[in-house]
Write a protein that holds these residues in place. Structure first.
Motif, PDB file in Angstrom:
ATOM      1  N   VAL A 185      31.718  30.283  36.620  1.00  0.00           N
ATOM      2  CA  VAL A 185      31.330  30.103  38.025  1.00  0.00           C
ATOM      3  C   VAL A 185      32.083  31.125  38.868  1.00  0.00           C
ATOM      4  CG1 VAL A 185      31.337  28.546  40.012  1.00  0.00           C
ATOM      5  CG2 VAL A 185      30.854  27.655  37.725  1.00  0.00           C
ATOM      6  N   ILE A 186      31.336  31.904  39.654  1.00  0.00           N
ATOM      7  CA  ILE A 186      31.933  32.872  40.569  1.00  0.00           C
ATOM      8  C   ILE A 186      31.614  32.412  41.982  1.00  0.00           C
ATOM      9  CG2 ILE A 186      32.010  35.280  41.304  1.00  0.00           C
ATOM     10  CD1 ILE A 186      31.158  36.087  38.513  1.00  0.00           C
ATOM     11  N   GLU A 187      32.649  32.051  42.714  1.00  0.00           N
ATOM     12  CA  GLU A 187      32.451  31.516  44.058  1.00  0.00           C
ATOM     13  C   GLU A 187      32.207  32.638  45.066  1.00  0.00           C
ATOM     14  OE1 GLU A 187      32.121  28.430  44.570  1.00  0.00           O
ATOM     15  OE2 GLU A 187      33.216  27.322  43.025  1.00  0.00           O
ATOM     16  N   ALA A 188      31.876  32.240  46.287  1.00  0.00           N
ATOM     17  CA  ALA A 188      31.409  33.157  47.329  1.00  0.00           C
ATOM     18  C   ALA A 188      32.405  34.281  47.638  1.00  0.00           C
ATOM     19  CB  ALA A 188      31.134  32.370  48.607  1.00  0.00           C
ATOM     20  N   TYR A 189      31.826  35.406  48.056  1.00  0.00           N
ATOM     21  CA  TYR A 189      32.577  36.560  48.569  1.00  0.00           C
ATOM     22  C   TYR A 189      33.561  37.139  47.549  1.00  0.00           C
ATOM     23  CZ  TYR A 189      30.717  35.290  53.151  1.00  0.00           C
ATOM     24  OH  TYR A 189      29.876  35.011  54.192  1.00  0.00           O
ATOM     25  N   SER A 190      33.182  37.158  46.303  1.00  0.00           N
ATOM     26  CA  SER A 190      34.044  37.733  45.276  1.00  0.00           C
ATOM     27  C   SER A 190      33.492  39.074  44.810  1.00  0.00           C
ATOM     28  CB  SER A 190      34.172  36.783  44.081  1.00  0.00           C
ATOM     29  OG  SER A 190      34.851  35.600  44.459  1.00  0.00           O
ATOM     30  N   LEU A 191      34.406  39.993  44.461  1.00  0.00           N
ATOM     31  CA  LEU A 191      34.051  41.305  43.918  1.00  0.00           C
ATOM     32  C   LEU A 191      34.598  41.382  42.503  1.00  0.00           C
ATOM     33  CD1 LEU A 191      33.190  44.286  43.910  1.00  0.00           C
ATOM     34  CD2 LEU A 191      35.281  44.820  45.175  1.00  0.00           C
ATOM     35  N   PRO A 205      36.772  31.414  45.637  1.00  0.00           N
ATOM     36  CA  PRO A 205      36.126  32.442  46.466  1.00  0.00           C
ATOM     37  C   PRO A 205      37.098  33.533  46.899  1.00  0.00           C
ATOM     38  CG  PRO A 205      36.609  30.500  47.773  1.00  0.00           C
ATOM     39  CD  PRO A 205      36.958  30.144  46.360  1.00  0.00           C
ATOM     40  N   TYR A 206      36.553  34.615  47.418  1.00  0.00           N
ATOM     41  CA  TYR A 206      37.338  35.735  47.947  1.00  0.00           C
ATOM     42  C   TYR A 206      38.300  36.301  46.906  1.00  0.00           C
ATOM     43  CZ  TYR A 206      35.659  34.204  52.520  1.00  0.00           C
ATOM     44  OH  TYR A 206      34.872  33.840  53.590  1.00  0.00           O
ATOM     45  N   ALA A 207      37.840  36.447  45.681  1.00  0.00           N
ATOM     46  CA  ALA A 207      38.662  37.056  44.634  1.00  0.00           C
ATOM     47  C   ALA A 207      38.199  38.483  44.398  1.00  0.00           C
ATOM     48  CB  ALA A 207      38.559  36.259  43.339  1.00  0.00           C
ATOM     49  N   ARG A 208      39.146  39.310  43.927  1.00  0.00           N
ATOM     50  CA  ARG A 208      38.803  40.690  43.574  1.00  0.00           C
ATOM     51  C   ARG A 208      39.348  41.004  42.186  1.00  0.00           C
ATOM     52  NH1 ARG A 208      40.896  46.433  46.225  1.00  0.00           N
ATOM     53  NH2 ARG A 208      39.425  47.764  45.088  1.00  0.00           N
ATOM     54  N   LEU A 209      38.428  41.221  41.248  1.00  0.00           N
ATOM     55  CA  LEU A 209      38.811  41.629  39.898  1.00  0.00           C
ATOM     56  C   LEU A 209      38.501  43.107  39.756  1.00  0.00           C
ATOM     57  CD1 LEU A 209      38.771  38.543  39.642  1.00  0.00           C
ATOM     58  CD2 LEU A 209      37.782  38.819  37.366  1.00  0.00           C
ATOM     59  N   ARG A 210      39.551  43.906  39.614  1.00  0.00           N
ATOM     60  CA  ARG A 210      39.406  45.354  39.532  1.00  0.00           C
ATOM     61  C   ARG A 210      39.254  45.797  38.070  1.00  0.00           C
ATOM     62  NH1 ARG A 210      44.456  47.417  42.790  1.00  0.00           N
ATOM     63  NH2 ARG A 210      43.730  49.413  41.948  1.00  0.00           N
ATOM     64  N   PRO A 211      38.881  47.076  37.855  1.00  0.00           N
ATOM     65  CA  PRO A 211      38.643  47.554  36.488  1.00  0.00           C
ATOM     66  C   PRO A 211      39.824  47.287  35.554  1.00  0.00           C
ATOM     67  CG  PRO A 211      37.799  49.152  38.041  1.00  0.00           C
ATOM     68  CD  PRO A 211      38.526  48.110  38.857  1.00  0.00           C
ATOM     69  N   GLY A 212      39.480  46.917  34.319  1.00  0.00           N
ATOM     70  CA  GLY A 212      40.502  46.643  33.313  1.00  0.00           C
ATOM     71  C   GLY A 212      40.925  45.197  33.253  1.00  0.00           C
TER      72      GLY A 212
END
Length: 332
Positions: A185-191, A205-212
Motif C-alpha cells: 500500500v502506497i499512501e497519498a503524496y508519495s514519490l 503518506p508523504y514519503a520519498r524513496l530515492r534511487p537505490g
C-alpha cells in the motif's frame, strides 16, 4: 511495394483523396483543390504517412512538377509514379483516427495527449486494474500492472514500472522506475523513484524513496520519511520524519521519529548498519560509519558516533541543567 496509411472520414474536406480503380487498387492521391466533384466525394484520405525505399525516392523526386492548382510540388504525386513504375501500393488504417491527427500548436498537442492517456487507462482497466478516475492517470513509460491493483487519482507512472497483484496506490503519487511487490500500500503524496519494494509493505503518506532503496517484505516507511541507497529489512519500521541514507537495516528494527543517518562528511559518504531487532529512539543522529548491534537500543535524543554492542544501550545527550525561579526576559 510502397506502404501508405489512409483514413476514412465522414467529412474529408481539406485532405487529399485516395483514388482507386475498379479493382480497389490505389492509383493516385488528388489534393482538394485539384479534385473533381466525383473525387471530392471520396471519404478515404491521405494521412501523410508512407514507407518506401530510398532508391525509389531518388528516382521520382526530381520528376515532381508544380503544374497544379496551387502551384506547389506535391509529394503525394509519388503515389501515381509508383503505380506507373509497377509498384504495388499497400494501404492500412490506424486503430483510432486520432493517432494520425496533425499537431499545429500546444492546444492540439494537449488534446491528443489526453486521448493517448485515456486509451492506456482503458487498456489497463480491461486487464483488471481499478482506476478511480481514468481521466486522471498519466503513463509515461512502460508499465506492467497485475490484476486487482487499485490506483487513485492523479497518479503518474514513469519509466519502467512493475506493479504486482493487490497493490493499492493512493492519490497524487509518482512511481518511477520501480518494482512494487504484491499487497503493498502506497499512501497519498508519495514519490517512489528507482526502488525495489517487497510484498505487503506500507509507504507514506508523504514519503520519498530515492534511487537505490530496497524494502523487504512487510517493511514500513511512514510520513515525511526519505530514504536513499538503503536496504530496510523484513518487518522493520521507519515511521516518520526521518532520513535514512546509505544504510543497511536488518529485520524487526524500529527507527524513531526525527532520526537522521549522518552519511556525508562534505566529501565522502559512509554507511550506517542497524542489525536485527535494534531500537532507535526518537530524534537521534547516527554519525556514519557506525553499527548498531542486534537488539541494541539507542536512547532518544542521542548523537551516536561509536558502534553499539549487541543488546547494549547507548545514550549520548548533553547534561540537563534546571534553573529555579528563572524569570523570562520582558520586552522593553
Amino acid at each position: 511495394t510502397l506502404a501508405l496509411m489512409t483514413l476514412t472520414l465522414d467529412d474529408p474536406s481539406g485532405y487529399g483523396r485516395i483514388v482507386r480503380d475498379g479493382q480497389n487498387n490505389v492509383q493516385r492521391i488528388v489534393e482538394q483543390k485539384d479534385a473533381s466533384e466525383a473525387e471530392l466525394g471520396i471519404p478515404e484520405i491521405n494521412t501523410g504517412i508512407l514507407a518506401c525505399t530510398r532508391s525509389f525516392l531518388d528516382d521520382c523526386l526530381p520528376k515532381l512538377s508544380s503544374n497544379n492548382a496551387q502551384g506547389e510540388y506535391y509529394l503525394t504525386d509519388v503515389i501515381a509514379m509508383a503505380v506507373q513504375s509497377g509498384l504495388t501500393v499497400e494501404t492500412l488504417q490506424p486503430e483510432f483516427p486520432w493517432e494520425v491527427d496533425g499537431i499545429n500548436d500546444r492546444v492540439q498537442l494537449s488534446r491528443l495527449e489526453r486521448l493517448y492517456q485515456l486509451a492506456q487507462a482503458e487498456s489497463l482497466m480491461r486487464d483488471g486494474v481499478t482506476l478511480r478516475d481514468p481521466n486522471r492517470l498519466d503513463v509515461r513509460g512502460s508499465v506492467q500492472i497485475a490484476s486487482d491493483v487499485i490506483i487513485d487519482v492523479n497518479v503518474v507512472l514513469e519509466g519502467d514500472v512493475t506493479i504486482e497483484e493487490g497493490v493499492v496506490i493512493g492519490p497524487n503519487c509518482i512511481i518511477r522506475d520501480t518494482n512494487i511487490g504484491a499487497g503493498t500500500v502506497i499512501e497519498a503524496y508519495s514519490l517512489v523513484d528507482g526502488a525495489i519494494v517487497g510484498e505487503r509493505c506500507t509507504i507514506g503518506p508523504y514519503a520519498r524513496l530515492r534511487p537505490g532503496t530496497e524494502l523487504a517484505d512487510k517493511a514500513k516507511i511512514g510520513n515525511f520519511v526519505e530514504t536513499k541507497k538503503s536496504y530496510v529489512g523484513e518487518g522493520s519500521k521507519v515511521n516518520h520524519l526521518t532520513y535514512i541514507g546509505d544504510s543497511q537495516i536488518g529485520k524487526g528494527v524500529n527507527v524513531g521519529a526525527g532520526t537522521i543517518t549522518c552519511n556525508y562528511d562534505g566529501a565522502n559518504k559512509f554507511q550506517t548498519v542497524m542489525k536485527d531487532g535494534a531500537f532507535i529512539g526518537s530524534n537521534s543522529s547516527l554519525v556514519a560509519p557506525v553499527t548498531i548491534g542486534e537488539n541494541a537500543t539507542v536512547g532518544a535524543g542521542s548523537t551516536i558516533t561509536k558502534d553499539v554492542d549487541d543488546n547494549g544501550l547507548a545514550v549520548a545527550r548533553g547534561q540537563q541543567r534546571n534553573v529555579s525561579d528563572w524569570k523570562r526576559p520582558q520586552k522593553k
